[in-house]
Scaffold this motif. Structure first.
Motif, mmCIF file in Angstrom:
data_model
loop_
_atom_site.group_PDB
_atom_site.id
_atom_site.type_symbol
_atom_site.label_atom_id
_atom_site.label_comp_id
_atom_site.label_asym_id
_atom_site.label_seq_id
_atom_site.Cartn_x
_atom_site.Cartn_y
_atom_site.Cartn_z
ATOM 1 N N ARG A 190 11.369 1.211 26.050
ATOM 2 C CA ARG A 190 10.483 0.105 25.753
ATOM 3 C C ARG A 190 9.643 0.418 24.509
ATOM 4 N NH1 ARG A 190 7.609 -1.230 30.879
ATOM 5 N NH2 ARG A 190 7.275 0.828 30.436
ATOM 6 N N ASP A 191 9.210 1.691 24.409
ATOM 7 C CA ASP A 191 8.441 2.095 23.225
ATOM 8 C C ASP A 191 9.216 1.783 21.949
ATOM 9 O OD1 ASP A 191 6.626 5.026 24.351
ATOM 10 O OD2 ASP A 191 6.271 2.883 24.515
ATOM 11 N N VAL A 192 10.519 2.128 21.969
ATOM 12 C CA VAL A 192 11.338 1.903 20.794
ATOM 13 C C VAL A 192 11.399 0.409 20.478
ATOM 14 C CG1 VAL A 192 13.689 2.025 19.886
ATOM 15 C CG2 VAL A 192 12.693 3.982 21.078
ATOM 16 N N SER A 193 11.578 -0.413 21.540
ATOM 17 C CA SER A 193 11.720 -1.842 21.310
ATOM 18 C C SER A 193 10.427 -2.436 20.762
ATOM 19 C CB SER A 193 12.125 -2.552 22.608
ATOM 20 O OG SER A 193 11.058 -2.502 23.517
ATOM 21 N N VAL A 194 9.289 -1.836 21.153
ATOM 22 C CA VAL A 194 8.030 -2.321 20.605
ATOM 23 C C VAL A 194 7.940 -1.996 19.124
ATOM 24 C CG1 VAL A 194 5.539 -1.955 20.612
ATOM 25 C CG2 VAL A 194 6.757 -2.264 22.763
ATOM 26 N N ARG A 195 8.458 -0.801 18.796
ATOM 27 C CA ARG A 195 8.322 -0.373 17.409
ATOM 28 C C ARG A 195 9.273 -1.111 16.479
ATOM 29 N NH1 ARG A 195 9.555 5.032 17.888
ATOM 30 N NH2 ARG A 195 7.790 5.377 19.240
ATOM 31 N N THR A 196 10.384 -1.605 17.039
ATOM 32 C CA THR A 196 11.437 -2.149 16.190
ATOM 33 C C THR A 196 10.988 -3.262 15.234
ATOM 34 O OG1 THR A 196 12.867 -1.655 18.035
ATOM 35 C CG2 THR A 196 13.845 -2.856 16.212
ATOM 36 N N PRO A 197 10.233 -4.292 15.704
ATOM 37 C CA PRO A 197 9.910 -5.387 14.783
ATOM 38 C C PRO A 197 9.184 -4.900 13.527
ATOM 39 C CG PRO A 197 9.269 -5.927 17.029
ATOM 40 C CD PRO A 197 9.682 -4.497 17.027
ATOM 41 N N SER A 198 8.210 -3.983 13.702
ATOM 42 C CA SER A 198 7.467 -3.521 12.532
ATOM 43 C C SER A 198 8.389 -2.738 11.601
ATOM 44 C CB SER A 198 6.277 -2.664 12.965
ATOM 45 O OG SER A 198 6.742 -1.504 13.616
ATOM 46 N N ALA A 199 9.318 -1.967 12.192
ATOM 47 C CA ALA A 199 10.279 -1.232 11.365
ATOM 48 C C ALA A 199 11.116 -2.215 10.558
ATOM 49 C CB ALA A 199 11.164 -0.362 12.251
ATOM 50 N N ASP A 200 11.531 -3.312 11.224
ATOM 51 C CA ASP A 200 12.292 -4.341 10.523
ATOM 52 C C ASP A 200 11.493 -4.915 9.359
ATOM 53 O OD1 ASP A 200 13.856 -5.710 13.507
ATOM 54 O OD2 ASP A 200 14.386 -4.023 12.188
ATOM 55 N N ARG A 201 10.208 -5.139 9.650
ATOM 56 C CA ARG A 201 9.380 -5.767 8.632
ATOM 57 C C ARG A 201 9.284 -4.886 7.389
ATOM 58 N NH1 ARG A 201 4.788 -6.954 11.733
ATOM 59 N NH2 ARG A 201 3.811 -5.084 10.961
ATOM 60 N N THR A 202 9.090 -3.571 7.635
ATOM 61 C CA THR A 202 8.904 -2.701 6.463
ATOM 62 C C THR A 202 10.200 -2.536 5.678
ATOM 63 O OG1 THR A 202 9.166 -0.854 7.968
ATOM 64 C CG2 THR A 202 6.926 -1.386 7.258
ATOM 65 N N THR A 203 11.341 -2.500 6.414
ATOM 66 C CA THR A 203 12.588 -2.363 5.659
ATOM 67 C C THR A 203 12.872 -3.637 4.870
ATOM 68 O OG1 THR A 203 13.678 -2.911 7.728
ATOM 69 C CG2 THR A 203 13.791 -0.609 7.015
ATOM 70 N N ALA A 204 12.434 -4.787 5.441
ATOM 71 C CA ALA A 204 12.651 -6.050 4.731
ATOM 72 C C ALA A 204 11.769 -6.129 3.494
ATOM 73 C CB ALA A 204 12.349 -7.234 5.663
ATOM 74 N N ARG A 232 7.030 13.367 0.687
ATOM 75 C CA ARG A 232 5.779 12.832 0.158
ATOM 76 C C ARG A 232 6.051 11.810 -0.940
ATOM 77 N NH1 ARG A 232 3.899 18.030 0.852
ATOM 78 N NH2 ARG A 232 4.277 18.613 -1.298
ATOM 79 N N GLU A 233 7.080 12.109 -1.752
ATOM 80 C CA GLU A 233 7.423 11.199 -2.847
ATOM 81 C C GLU A 233 7.745 9.803 -2.319
ATOM 82 O OE1 GLU A 233 8.251 11.830 -6.516
ATOM 83 O OE2 GLU A 233 6.549 13.094 -5.967
ATOM 84 N N THR A 234 8.392 9.746 -1.152
ATOM 85 C CA THR A 234 8.869 8.457 -0.656
ATOM 86 C C THR A 234 7.806 7.685 0.112
ATOM 87 O OG1 THR A 234 9.657 9.519 1.347
ATOM 88 C CG2 THR A 234 11.248 9.259 -0.452
ATOM 89 N N THR A 235 6.574 8.229 0.199
ATOM 90 C CA THR A 235 5.583 7.532 1.021
ATOM 91 C C THR A 235 5.155 6.210 0.398
ATOM 92 O OG1 THR A 235 3.897 8.882 -0.013
ATOM 93 C CG2 THR A 235 4.590 9.509 2.221
ATOM 94 N N SER A 236 5.575 5.945 -0.831
ATOM 95 C CA SER A 236 5.198 4.671 -1.428
ATOM 96 C C SER A 236 5.831 3.498 -0.669
ATOM 97 C CB SER A 236 5.626 4.638 -2.895
ATOM 98 O OG SER A 236 6.992 4.967 -2.964
ATOM 99 N N THR A 237 6.971 3.731 -0.021
ATOM 100 C CA THR A 237 7.541 2.700 0.851
ATOM 101 C C THR A 237 7.390 3.177 2.294
ATOM 102 O OG1 THR A 237 9.686 3.741 0.607
ATOM 103 C CG2 THR A 237 9.221 1.861 -0.817
ATOM 104 N N PRO A 238 6.297 2.732 2.960
ATOM 105 C CA PRO A 238 6.017 3.269 4.297
ATOM 106 C C PRO A 238 7.059 2.828 5.308
ATOM 107 C CG PRO A 238 4.512 1.489 3.768
ATOM 108 C CD PRO A 238 5.322 1.747 2.527
ATOM 109 N N ARG A 239 7.333 3.742 6.257
ATOM 110 C CA ARG A 239 8.280 3.417 7.323
ATOM 111 C C ARG A 239 7.639 2.489 8.347
ATOM 112 N NH1 ARG A 239 11.785 7.527 9.209
ATOM 113 N NH2 ARG A 239 10.305 8.027 10.846
ATOM 114 N N VAL A 240 6.324 2.656 8.525
ATOM 115 C CA VAL A 240 5.616 1.795 9.474
ATOM 116 C C VAL A 240 4.441 1.164 8.722
ATOM 117 C CG1 VAL A 240 4.423 1.698 11.680
ATOM 118 C CG2 VAL A 240 6.207 3.406 11.306
ATOM 119 N N ALA A 241 4.337 -0.168 8.781
ATOM 120 C CA ALA A 241 3.252 -0.842 8.075
ATOM 121 C C ALA A 241 1.922 -0.565 8.756
ATOM 122 C CB ALA A 241 3.508 -2.342 8.043
ATOM 123 N N LEU A 242 0.907 -0.260 7.958
ATOM 124 C CA LEU A 242 -0.429 0.003 8.510
ATOM 125 C C LEU A 242 -1.199 -1.309 8.565
ATOM 126 C CD1 LEU A 242 -2.701 1.996 9.349
ATOM 127 C CD2 LEU A 242 -3.327 2.047 6.948
#
Lengths: 277, 284
Positions: free
Chosen positions: A262-276, B13-23
């Protein structure tokens, strides 16, 4: 040695139909088991499966809603007053956090296990403890292999040594039944092995009934004669440790995996957002 | 950018400009209102307090000459042995003795009341409430008031001061000790309860030995405070250096007053260093 001893009036501890709920949430339901004299039984289960609650109910720290607890065939619920107190004193508890007084010596801490036998006036200071109690405490320390540290402050001993002092305190209480609540969770692997070996030895060579809640299945399977699995307050297996398989253990800890899924599924949308982005 | 080889950590560290998780901090709009309300309340309280205490800094600026004359009269301090130093030192010792006895003789009372007034050691809810009430009473009545009461019974002098400190200190130290017992890890006490020990045995063999360092620390702190209190008690007739300071002010001998104050300063520093030294030894 008999490994089953289920439900009969055996020497040792017998528990039937133990049930307990907190605020309408069932934490224990229909828990039946026995721990025969001379036997080390391990309780396994995920966090919140009710294994610690089981021990606390048996010990009387928590009060069960239903169920019967017997020691050597005498049911505690039929006893009252002094008889009940004396029956309870035949059970001793070992705690994860050890719960010794660090500033006192190992010997004084072990003597405290005998307080129920010492008059109140003579228990106000360790200097007043009767000589025979002190001698018995030293013998108990010797049985856990720490007689040479008797006059050291407990705070100066290692974690494993401290837990062995706590075991000696249980011995000085003259308990027949020892309940250990995660006795090795705070210890390093070597100390954990020592404490488990000690508990097994006390069961096998001194005839104590020992029940231990453990978080390490491998320790349980190597040291315990029998292992009991708890899942969400109910028993899933109660088998000789040699018959416990990886599948048995998987059922116990599967809920944990669900949580992490469940933790992973919670994290997934934000991960999608950042990759997008 | 010059080409260079990166260690794996540097590359990360170099790649932190594109964060894996949005703050994205979760927005809590109500928190602003709470903060503003608390700030407004604090400011308002201060405005009322300034009004209520006639707090006017301009008076201090206007009146500096009077203060300067007073302090100027005190210099140089009177260092004559017979007239000022000897009686000052003797009286300082009396002050120290008042503080010492006022602290140590209150220990048995404070200990008993603390054990009854701590939730984890008190035998019964009613006893707990009663002990709390007694401690509150002794704490609420200032030591000066106790001193005035005892002066009417035993007359002027240090004994009245000792009695006053015993009363007030019992209230304060009992409260502090009760709180430190309530904060202590309950585990050892629970372990002894499961072993069948009665309440008194649990307290004597788990709770009390666990809190000894805190108790001694608080005792030394109270000794420090009580020595300073016994100074003030001297002003109302309980003897000691406070009495001498009061007398030298009333007879306009400000140079003697300054000498006495300097002696007090030394006393306070010595007591403070002494308790700090003991506390260090305890912690080690």
């Amino acid at each position: 040695m008999t490994l089953s001893g289920q439900g009969l009036s055996v020497q040792g501890l017998s528990v039937q139909g133990l049930g307990k709920s907190f605020n309408g949430r069932t934490v224990l339901e229909g828990v039946d088991f026995s721990v025969a004299a001379g036997e080390l039984v391990a309780f396994l289960g995920a966090n919140g499966s009710g294994k610690s609650t089981t021990l606390r109910c048996v010990m009387g720290i928590a009060s069960p809603d239903s169920g019967s607890i017997s020691i050597d065939g005498a049911a505690l619920e039929t006893l009252q007053g002094r008889d009940l107190q004396q029956a309870r004193q035949r059970m001793a508890m070992i705690f994860q956090k050890i719960h010794l007084v660090p500033r006192r010596t190992a010997l004084d801490n072990v003597c405290a296990g005998a307080l129920a036998r010492i008059p109140t006036v003579r228990s106000l200071s360790p200097l007043l403890f009767p000589a025979d109690v002190q001698q018995e405490a030293l013998d108990c320390l010797d049985r856990v292999g720490l007689a040479d540290r008797a006059f050291d402050r407990v705070g100066r001993l290692s974690g494993g040594q401290q837990q062995r002092v706590a075991v000696a305190r249980a011995l000085c209480q003259r308990a027949d039944v020892v309940l250990a609540d995660e006795p090795v969770s705070a210890l390093d692997p070597r100390a954990a092995e020592q404490v488990m070996a000690l508990l097994r030895e006390l069961a096998h060579s001194e005839g104590l009934a020992v029940a231990a809640v453990l978080h390490q299945p491998d320790l349980a399977l190597r040291y315990a004669d029998r292992s009991i699995g708890l899942l969400q307050g109910s028993m899933t297996f109660n088998l000789p440790s040699t018959e416990v398989t990886a599948d048995h253990l998987d059922t116990l800890y599967a809920p944990d995996r669900d949580v992490s899924d469940r933790d992973v599924s919670v994290r997934t949308p934000s991960a999608d957002r950042t990759t997008a982005a | 950018m010059t080409p260079r080889t990166l260690t794996p950590a540097a590359a990360r560290r170099e790649t932190t400009s594109t964060p894996r998780v949005a703050l994205v901090r979760p927005k809590k709009p109500l928190r602003w209102i709470t903060t503003a309300a608390v700030a407004a309340a604090v400011v308002g309280l201060h405005a009322v307090a300034i009004e209520g205490t006639d707090f006017k800094p301009e008076l201090l600026v206007d009146g500096w000459k009077g203060m300067a004359a007073f302090i100027g009269d005190a210099f140089p301090p009177d260092l004559s042995w017979e007239k000022t130093l000897k009686p000052g030192l003797e009286a300082t010792l009396v002050t120290l003795w008042i503080g010492l006895l006022g602290t140590t003789l209150s220990v048995p009372f404070a200990l008993l009341l603390a054990a009854l007034a701590a939730e984890n050691t008190s035998p019964h809810r009613l006893v707990y409430q009663a002990a709390r009430a007694i401690l509150s009473f002794f704490r609420a009545v200032p030591d000066i008031v106790f001193a005035l009461i005892f002066v009417t019974a035993v007359g002027l002098g240090p004994f009245a001061g000792v009695l006053a400190l015993i009363c007030h200190n019992t209230g304060v130290m009992g409260k502090l000790w009760a709180e430190s017992m309530e904060e202590i890890d309950a585990g050892p006490q629970e372990a002894l309860r499961t072993a069948g020990a009665n309440r008194i045995q649990q307290v004597a063999n788990a709770t009390l030995p666990m809190v000894v360092p805190q108790f001694v620390g608080l005792l030394l702190y109270r000794f420090d405070v009580n020595v300073r209190s016994s100074l003030v008690l001297g002003l109302v007739g309980a003897g000691g250096i406070g009495l001498l300071i009061n007398q030298s002010i009333k007879s306009f001998q400000f140079d003697s007053m300054l000498t006495h104050i300097l002696i007090v300063l030394v006393l306070i520093i010595v007591v403070d260093q002494f308790s700090a030294w003991i506390r260090r030894r305890l912690a080690a």
